[in-house]
Design a protein around this motif. Structure first.
Motif, PDB file in Angstrom:
ATOM      1  N   PRO A 133       5.122   9.904   3.557  1.00 36.02           N
ATOM      2  CA  PRO A 133       4.695   8.677   2.873  1.00 36.02           C
ATOM      3  C   PRO A 133       4.853   7.466   3.784  1.00 36.02           C
ATOM      4  O   PRO A 133       5.802   7.389   4.578  1.00 36.02           O
ATOM      5  CB  PRO A 133       5.655   8.586   1.680  1.00 36.02           C
ATOM      6  CG  PRO A 133       6.177   9.971   1.492  1.00 36.02           C
ATOM      7  CD  PRO A 133       6.230  10.575   2.856  1.00 36.02           C
ATOM      8  N   ALA A 134       3.920   6.543   3.686  1.00 31.03           N
ATOM      9  CA  ALA A 134       3.981   5.303   4.463  1.00 31.03           C
ATOM     10  C   ALA A 134       3.542   4.147   3.578  1.00 31.03           C
ATOM     11  O   ALA A 134       2.533   4.247   2.875  1.00 31.03           O
ATOM     12  CB  ALA A 134       3.089   5.396   5.693  1.00 31.03           C
ATOM     13  N   GLY A 188      -5.108   8.720   2.682  1.00 31.16           N
ATOM     14  CA  GLY A 188      -4.628   8.742   1.303  1.00 31.16           C
ATOM     15  C   GLY A 188      -5.748   9.102   0.353  1.00 31.16           C
ATOM     16  O   GLY A 188      -6.819   9.553   0.777  1.00 31.16           O
ATOM     17  N   SER A 189      -5.518   8.896  -0.908  1.00 31.87           N
ATOM     18  CA  SER A 189      -6.544   9.169  -1.911  1.00 31.87           C
ATOM     19  C   SER A 189      -7.662   8.130  -1.798  1.00 31.87           C
ATOM     20  O   SER A 189      -7.498   7.082  -1.163  1.00 31.87           O
ATOM     21  CB  SER A 189      -5.941   9.109  -3.316  1.00 31.87           C
ATOM     22  OG  SER A 189      -5.532   7.775  -3.613  1.00 31.87           O
ATOM     23  N   ARG A 216     -12.372  13.553   4.840  1.00 31.59           N
ATOM     24  CA  ARG A 216     -12.316  14.378   6.054  1.00 31.59           C
ATOM     25  C   ARG A 216     -11.066  14.110   6.882  1.00 31.59           C
ATOM     26  O   ARG A 216     -10.595  14.993   7.599  1.00 31.59           O
ATOM     27  CB  ARG A 216     -13.569  14.129   6.909  1.00 31.59           C
ATOM     28  CG  ARG A 216     -14.859  14.604   6.255  1.00 31.59           C
ATOM     29  CD  ARG A 216     -16.059  14.413   7.166  1.00 31.59           C
ATOM     30  NE  ARG A 216     -16.353  13.006   7.424  1.00 31.59           N
ATOM     31  CZ  ARG A 216     -17.438  12.573   8.087  1.00 31.59           C
ATOM     32  NH1 ARG A 216     -18.299  13.453   8.576  1.00 31.59           N
ATOM     33  NH2 ARG A 216     -17.634  11.290   8.266  1.00 31.59           N
ATOM     34  N   ASP A 217     -10.537  12.906   6.800  1.00 26.93           N
ATOM     35  CA  ASP A 217      -9.388  12.540   7.634  1.00 26.93           C
ATOM     36  C   ASP A 217      -8.069  12.917   6.961  1.00 26.93           C
ATOM     37  O   ASP A 217      -7.357  12.087   6.402  1.00 26.93           O
ATOM     38  CB  ASP A 217      -9.423  11.043   7.957  1.00 26.93           C
ATOM     39  CG  ASP A 217     -10.478  10.718   8.995  1.00 26.93           C
ATOM     40  OD1 ASP A 217     -10.970  11.649   9.672  1.00 26.93           O
ATOM     41  OD2 ASP A 217     -10.838   9.537   9.125  1.00 26.93           O
ATOM     42  N   THR A 218      -7.769  14.196   7.039  1.00 29.47           N
ATOM     43  CA  THR A 218      -6.491  14.692   6.536  1.00 29.47           C
ATOM     44  C   THR A 218      -5.394  14.310   7.538  1.00 29.47           C
ATOM     45  O   THR A 218      -5.696  13.917   8.672  1.00 29.47           O
ATOM     46  CB  THR A 218      -6.529  16.218   6.407  1.00 29.47           C
ATOM     47  OG1 THR A 218      -6.733  16.776   7.724  1.00 29.47           O
ATOM     48  CG2 THR A 218      -7.648  16.660   5.477  1.00 29.47           C
ATOM     49  N   PRO A 219      -4.130  14.429   7.164  1.00 32.32           N
ATOM     50  CA  PRO A 219      -3.061  14.157   8.127  1.00 32.32           C
ATOM     51  C   PRO A 219      -3.206  14.974   9.416  1.00 32.32           C
ATOM     52  O   PRO A 219      -2.999  14.449  10.511  1.00 32.32           O
ATOM     53  CB  PRO A 219      -1.792  14.531   7.352  1.00 32.32           C
ATOM     54  CG  PRO A 219      -2.144  14.207   5.932  1.00 32.32           C
ATOM     55  CD  PRO A 219      -3.581  14.624   5.806  1.00 32.32           C
ATOM     56  N   PHE A 231       0.861  -1.184   0.000  1.00 33.56           N
ATOM     57  CA  PHE A 231       0.000   0.000   0.000  1.00 33.56           C
ATOM     58  C   PHE A 231       0.895   1.231   0.000  1.00 33.56           C
ATOM     59  O   PHE A 231       2.071   1.165   0.346  1.00 33.56           O
ATOM     60  CB  PHE A 231      -0.961   0.014   1.193  1.00 33.56           C
ATOM     61  CG  PHE A 231      -0.295   0.001   2.546  1.00 33.56           C
ATOM     62  CD1 PHE A 231       0.178   1.173   3.136  1.00 33.56           C
ATOM     63  CD2 PHE A 231      -0.162  -1.187   3.256  1.00 33.56           C
ATOM     64  CE1 PHE A 231       0.777   1.153   4.386  1.00 33.56           C
ATOM     65  CE2 PHE A 231       0.442  -1.218   4.509  1.00 33.56           C
ATOM     66  CZ  PHE A 231       0.911  -0.040   5.077  1.00 33.56           C
ATOM     67  N   ALA A 232       0.329   2.354  -0.404  1.00 36.88           N
ATOM     68  CA  ALA A 232       1.047   3.629  -0.420  1.00 36.88           C
ATOM     69  C   ALA A 232       0.111   4.696   0.121  1.00 36.88           C
ATOM     70  O   ALA A 232      -0.819   5.128  -0.570  1.00 36.88           O
ATOM     71  CB  ALA A 232       1.502   3.972  -1.836  1.00 36.88           C
ATOM     72  N   LEU A 233       0.343   5.095   1.367  1.00 35.20           N
ATOM     73  CA  LEU A 233      -0.526   6.049   2.040  1.00 35.20           C
ATOM     74  C   LEU A 233       0.302   7.193   2.638  1.00 35.20           C
ATOM     75  O   LEU A 233       1.502   7.295   2.382  1.00 35.20           O
ATOM     76  CB  LEU A 233      -1.328   5.339   3.129  1.00 35.20           C
ATOM     77  CG  LEU A 233      -2.267   4.221   2.646  1.00 35.20           C
ATOM     78  CD1 LEU A 233      -2.877   3.470   3.823  1.00 35.20           C
ATOM     79  CD2 LEU A 233      -3.368   4.793   1.755  1.00 35.20           C
ATOM     80  N   THR A 234      -0.342   8.023   3.426  1.00 37.01           N
ATOM     81  CA  THR A 234       0.319   9.162   4.075  1.00 37.01           C
ATOM     82  C   THR A 234       0.023   9.107   5.564  1.00 37.01           C
ATOM     83  O   THR A 234      -1.117   8.865   5.967  1.00 37.01           O
ATOM     84  CB  THR A 234      -0.208  10.486   3.491  1.00 37.01           C
ATOM     85  OG1 THR A 234       0.005  10.497   2.081  1.00 37.01           O
ATOM     86  CG2 THR A 234       0.501  11.673   4.118  1.00 37.01           C
TER      87      THR A 234
END
Length: 198
Positions: A50-51, A132-133, A110-113, A41-44
């Motif tokens: 990046p995570a 993430g997106s 809604r769930d921004t960093p 996976f590629a998330l934030t």
């Protein structure tokens, strides 16, 4: 055949909004061994960094899927998981350092960093929040057999998210080990961690 049965059982549990797991007698192998759960996976994270699945390589990850605007279930489950990890930290401090709790948002709109950072800070200092997106969240939810769906939007723009209530314990290699009883007591969660973390 046993592997197919275990996979079917795991997926049927994970797809229920009130999925849970209870501590049981020690098993020769993890209950989710061989199940097709997890993957790249590629998330934030909550710091905007990046995570990926490699971020947690070498550690046991508690993977929980929810959203910060959840009015009850998600905060309660996260409190239970955090308390369970603290209980494990007290009884087995060295082993507990190998465990990282992860909160994956199913409400990326809604769930921004920044929102995640405030949320995860309420539970455990090592809790990682991921967003993430829409496409990235859909991909990780599919990989972890997690159901989620946006509810009806109210006149003021608010809405609920229907989603699986499940917490996976993943191995340092990113393989599924067991479901943690996120709705259970801290001791029940700690007992399950003690059973599988080496």
């Amino acid at each position: 055949m046993n592997q197919i049965v275990r996979l079917a059982a795991a997926l049927s549990i994970a797809c229920l909004p009130i999925a849970c797991s209870s501590p049981s007698a020690p098993a020769a192998s993890p209950p989710l061994e061989g199940a097709r759960i997890g993957g790249p996976f590629a998330l934030t994270d909550q710091d905007g960094k990046p995570a990926t699945e490699r971020t947690f390589a070498g550690r046991y990850a508690i993977m929980y899927f929810g959203y910060t605007f959840c009015p009850d279930v998600c905060p309660v489950d996260m409190q239970n998981i955090a308390s369970g990890l603290r209980t494990f930290e007290k009884s087995d401090p060295q082993l507990a350092t190998k465990v990282v709790p992860v909160f994956v948002s199913v409400d990326p709109a809604r769930d921004t960093p920044a929102v995640l950072k405030q949320f995860v800070g309420n539970f455990h200092p090592r809790l990682v929040g991921l967003t993430g997106s829409d496409q990235a969240i859909a991909a990780i939810a599919k990989a972890y057999a997690v159901y989620y769906k946006k509810g009806d939007v109210s006149p003021d723009g608010g809405y609920m998210m229907d989603h699986s209530r499940v917490a996976y314990l993943m191995s340092p290699e990113g393989k599924p080990l067991a479901l943690l009883p996120s709705e259970g007591t801290p001791q029940a969660i700690a007992t399950e961690l003690k059973r599988w973390v080496r």
